[in-house]
Design an enzyme around this catalytic site. Structure first.
Site, PDB file in Angstrom:
ATOM      1  CE  LYS A 223      14.184 -15.354 -12.300  1.00 50.57           C
ATOM      2  NZ  LYS A 223      12.898 -15.767 -11.834  1.00 50.57           N
TER       3      LYS A 223
ATOM      4  CG  HIS B  20      22.212 -40.660 -19.976  1.00 52.23           C
ATOM      5  ND1 HIS B  20      22.513 -41.975 -20.237  1.00 52.23           N
ATOM      6  CD2 HIS B  20      22.183 -40.541 -18.626  1.00 52.23           C
ATOM      7  CE1 HIS B  20      22.637 -42.641 -19.101  1.00 52.23           C
ATOM      8  NE2 HIS B  20      22.439 -41.785 -18.099  1.00 52.23           N
TER       9      HIS B  20
ATOM     10  CD  GLU C 274      13.103 -14.741 -16.179  1.00 49.21           C
ATOM     11  OE1 GLU C 274      12.037 -14.705 -16.788  1.00 49.21           O
ATOM     12  OE2 GLU C 274      13.164 -14.978 -14.959  1.00 49.21           O
TER      13      GLU C 274
ATOM     14  CB  CYS D  81      -0.863   0.018   1.251  1.00 51.98           C
ATOM     15  SG  CYS D  81      -1.857  -1.463   1.415  1.00 51.98           S
TER      16      CYS D  81
ATOM     17  NE  ARG E 293       4.324   1.852  -1.393  1.00 57.91           N
ATOM     18  CZ  ARG E 293       5.299   1.664  -0.530  1.00 57.91           C
ATOM     19  NH1 ARG E 293       6.512   2.071  -0.803  1.00 57.91           N
ATOM     20  NH2 ARG E 293       5.070   1.068   0.624  1.00 57.91           N
TER      21      ARG E 293
ATOM     22  CD  GLU F 259      13.256 -19.341 -10.536  1.00 58.82           C
ATOM     23  OE1 GLU F 259      12.638 -19.977 -11.401  1.00 58.82           O
ATOM     24  OE2 GLU F 259      13.068 -18.124 -10.339  1.00 58.82           O
TER      25      GLU F 259
ATOM     26  CD1 TRP G 168      -0.534  -6.098  -1.790  1.00 58.99           C
ATOM     27  CD2 TRP G 168      -0.701  -5.770  -3.997  1.00 58.99           C
ATOM     28  NE1 TRP G 168      -0.182  -7.257  -2.417  1.00 58.99           N
ATOM     29  CE2 TRP G 168      -0.273  -7.094  -3.758  1.00 58.99           C
ATOM     30  CE3 TRP G 168      -0.875  -5.339  -5.303  1.00 58.99           C
ATOM     31  CZ2 TRP G 168      -0.016  -7.994  -4.793  1.00 58.99           C
ATOM     32  CZ3 TRP G 168      -0.618  -6.242  -6.329  1.00 58.99           C
ATOM     33  CH2 TRP G 168      -0.193  -7.540  -6.078  1.00 58.99           C
TER      34      TRP G 168
ATOM     35  CE  LYS H  46       5.750  -9.830 -11.890  1.00 55.52           C
ATOM     36  NZ  LYS H  46       6.906 -10.704 -11.568  1.00 55.52           N
TER      37      LYS H  46
ATOM     38  CG  ASN I 121       2.356  -0.184   3.753  1.00 58.82           C
ATOM     39  OD1 ASN I 121       2.038  -1.308   3.379  1.00 58.82           O
ATOM     40  ND2 ASN I 121       3.545   0.339   3.534  1.00 58.82           N
ATOM     41  N   GLY I 122       0.628  -2.483   5.798  1.00 58.33           N
ATOM     42  CA  GLY I 122       1.139  -3.563   6.643  1.00 58.33           C
ATOM     43  C   GLY I 122       0.053  -4.588   6.873  1.00 58.33           C
TER      44      GLY I 122
HETATM   45  C1  F6R Z   1      10.068 -15.930 -14.505  1.00 53.70           C
HETATM   46  C2  F6R Z   1       8.667 -15.623 -14.280  1.00 53.70           C
HETATM   47  C3  F6R Z   1       7.663 -16.433 -15.017  1.00 53.70           C
HETATM   48  C4  F6R Z   1       6.397 -16.671 -14.167  1.00 53.70           C
HETATM   49  C5  F6R Z   1       5.332 -17.385 -15.009  1.00 53.70           C
HETATM   50  C6  F6R Z   1       4.091 -17.678 -14.203  1.00 53.70           C
HETATM   51  O1  F6R Z   1      10.911 -15.078 -13.777  1.00 53.70           O
HETATM   52  O2  F6R Z   1       8.318 -14.712 -13.565  1.00 53.70           O
HETATM   53  O3  F6R Z   1       8.207 -17.641 -15.446  1.00 53.70           O
HETATM   54  O4  F6R Z   1       6.763 -17.438 -13.061  1.00 53.70           O
HETATM   55  O5  F6R Z   1       4.990 -16.604 -16.122  1.00 53.70           O
HETATM   56  O6  F6R Z   1       3.494 -16.504 -13.763  1.00 53.70           O
HETATM   57  P1  F6R Z   1       2.475 -16.513 -12.561  1.00 53.70           P
HETATM   58  O7  F6R Z   1       3.231 -16.944 -11.340  1.00 53.70           O
HETATM   59  O8  F6R Z   1       1.961 -15.117 -12.466  1.00 53.70           O
HETATM   60  O9  F6R Z   1       1.409 -17.509 -12.905  1.00 53.70           O
END
Ligand code: F6R
Length: 608
Positions: free
Chosen positions: A485, A504, A488, A2, A27, A481, A75, A603, A101-102
């Site tokens: 990371k 293999h 990407e 928030c 935010r 992961e 939020w 996102k 906020n919290g």
């Molecule tokens: C990678 C990343 C994506 C999400 C994926 C699922 O850093 O952020 O691979 O993990 O697109 O997204 P959500 O979790 O929003 O379903």
């Protein structure tokens, strides 16, 4: 997270409050509101959705009168995004208004107590409890009342409070959530973050935990909870507005990496009461849980990687066969799922199209769905049978960090909770797991505080064209992961491989200088991964090894090592992922990549 803004001065407050809230939009929020003291009446306007809704409602603030006011972007954490749940919240008679906020962890017993006294609540928020408590305890001295109310609250809070009876002041308090006070000429401000007030002043006080500020037009006094004055030194802000939005960091991704100790703490602490895991969100009885023959985890991307970690954990602890399924594959392969299958859906946004459709498919086939979601009121949260929210706060960077970490934390809570219900873990194991879990935020902080080595290694290795992440068991799950990371955000080709699988096929790609990142945290298989490191070194690979501090001997095996503190096996990914996130970040930064918005990525992936 928030956002709070407050103004007391000689100008009409509402237009400034709206512009301050705009500066806090980064935010993340789902609703917004304002409260003005208009000649002794607290007038509130709020609305779900974007700030433009609130601007339209208030004619850009011009229709709200008064020179003292507070504003808020919400939020949602308790109660869906809606007009009613938006802040500010008024006490029953409208005498006090609060923005927060919290998270108030004990709001439910407090709310029940107040309802027993006949007090009527309007919203589903934890925050309303604060406004109601202030009115309940108020006997003429606002400071005394606030001190009393604070002593009843568990959790985190930054608060802005207006009182009808004290029209020439704003009270501000903080504990664990940020709040600053801006110092002007015949006007003063409060805000969750600096950008909100930079257009007016660069002089600020940072409020510390348990400090209470009384903000008037011509001065600010700060007290501790014993009502003793606190002398504050003001700070002059030199940052520009863009740096300020990111808390002084260059990227949201870095800010979010740094927020992980708090995000995990916020996610686990409301669910651990008197030494027990309490998952009230799960509606299943012990008998229903016992009836499951299989657990199916559905997710995409990093959330799927959490699912792969969960597979190792659930199978080891619960002894229930567990599959981690890519949601986009699950949908179209006639999966074997029925009412004896528990489905766990993992999604930060709660809106990922593939995950949502896979969830619907599992439901159609009779499966009970528990979702782990970060965005309150999102489609997946609404449509699942039970939802456990991660309390990571909004994640702005496209590459996930804190959402991944909080999803893992929920998996640990579930493993401990189910393990106990099913009689699969002893009391001693239960207590050990819990104490390890509670130490995770501090251990992450320790890694973050000592990350120069990772930054140095990134500066030496960022020229790599191909990187292989290898690991066994839970380290393999983590390598997925680590590899995602890196690729990407830095655009370096990388692959995650189960270490035993290299021979293999993939080992033919290893040549002189190929960077191999070997994850060697899983105690039982250290010997095996050491053999794999030697195998690739024999073909010319440069090996960077990630291990726990217990295994200093690995320094003699790999060309370079990164150490993390030890913890129980199941929770190692929470610690080990931190250097991997930082490595990816620093490599991408060396390469000058657009870290927060990598090319071609979004996102929230709401299309198939
Ligand atoms: C990678 C990343 C994506 C999400 C994926 C699922 O850093 O952020 O691979 O993990 O697109 O997204 P959500 O979790 O929003 O379903």
């Amino acid at each position: 997270m928030c956002g709070i803004v407050g103004y007391i001065g000689e100008e009409q407050a509402a237009p400034f409050l709206l512009s301050g809230l705009e500066k806090l939009e980064y935010r993340g929020y789902d609703s917004a509101g304002l409260c003005l003291n208009d000649g002794g009446t607290l007038v509130v306007k709020k609305s779900k959705g974007k700030l433009t809704e609130l601007k339209t409602l208030t004619h850009n603030g011009s229709s709200l009168h008064g020179t003292v006011g507070i504003g808020h972007t919400r939020w949602a954490t308790h109660g869906e995004p809606s007009d009613v749940n938006a802040h500010p919240h008024l006490s029953e008679s409208g005498r006090f208004a609060v923005v927060h906020n919290g998270i108030i962890e004990n709001y439910l017993p407090l709310k029940e107590k107040l309802m027993d006294k006949g007090i009527t609540f309007r919203s589903n928020t934890d925050t309303e409890v604060i406004a109601q408590l202030i009115e309940y305890y108020y006997q003429g001295d606002l400071m005394d009342t606030i001190i009393k109310v604070l002593s009843r609250l568990d959790g985190s809070y930054a608060l802005g409070v207006l009182s009808k009876d004290n029209p020439d002041e704003i009270i501000a308090v903080r504990k664990e959530s940020p709040l600053i006070i801006g110092l002007g000429e015949h006007e003063n401000f409060i805000a969750s973050d600096i950008p909100a007030i930079l257009s007016k002043t660069r002089k600020i006080y940072r409020l510390e935990n348990d400090e209470i500020a009384v903000i008037k037009r011509d001065g600010v006094s700060v007290f501790n909870t014993d009502k003793e004055p606190v002398q504050k030194e003001y700070e002059t802000i030199e940052w520009d507005i863009h740096a300020a939005e990111k808390g002084g960091y260059e990227h949201f991704m870095f800010k979010e990496i740094m927020e992980q100790p708090k995000a995990i703490h916020d996610t686990i602490s409301p669910r651990i009461k008197d030494g027990r895991v309490v998952l009230n969100e799960i509606s299943l009885t012990a008998e229903q849980i016992r009836s499951f023959r299989k657990i199916n985890i559905l997710a995409c991307g990093s959330a799927y990687h959490v699912g792969v970690v969960a597979k190792y954990i659930f199978e080891k602890i619960l002894r229930i066969p567990t599959e981690a399924d890519l949601a986009s594959e699950f949908r179209y392969r006639d999966p074997i799922v029925d009412d004896k299958t528990l489905t766990v859906v993992i999604s930060q946004s709660g809106e990922t199209a593939d995950t949502k459709e896979a969830m619907k498919e599992a439901k159609r086939r009779g499966s009970h769905v528990i979702s782990i979601v970060n965005v309150l009121g999102s489609a997946i949260a609404k449509e699942s049978d039970d939802v456990i929210y991660t309390l990571a706060g909004p994640e702005i960077a496209v590459a996930t960090t804190k959402a991944y970490s909080t999803q893992l934390a929920v998996i640990y809570l579930m493993a401990i909770y189910f393990g106990d219900l099913l009689g699969k873990i002893t009391d001693t194991e239960y207590q050990n797991y819990l104490s390890e879990l509670l130490m995770i935020p501090d251990k992450i902080q320790q890694i973050l505080d000592n990350s120069e080595n990772v930054q140095y290694l990134a500066s030496q290795l960022f020229h790599a064209d191909d990187v292989f992440f290898i690991g066994r068991n839970i380290d393999y799950a983590l390598s997925l992961e680590g590899s995602l990371k890196l690729k990407e955000i830095s655009y370096i080709h990388s692959e995650a491989y189960a270490a035993g699988e290299l021979k293999h096929g993939t080992i033919s790609l290893i040549e002189k200088g190929t960077l191999v990142i070997a994850l060697a945290t899983h105690e039982e298989l250290i010997g095996k991964i050491v053999s794999n490191m030697k195998e690739v070194q024999a073909r010319g690979a440069y090996v960077l090894c990630l291990a726990t501090e217990r295994h200093q001997e690995l320094k003699d095996v790999a060309q370079n090592t990164i150490f993390i503190p030890p913890t129980c096996d199941m929770m190692l990914p929470s610690l080990a992922v931190i250097p991997l996130q930082l490595f990816a970040y620093y490599v991408a930064s060396q390469k000058g990549c657009d870290i927060d918005k990598p090319r071609n990525l979004a996102k929230s992936v709401t299309v198939e």
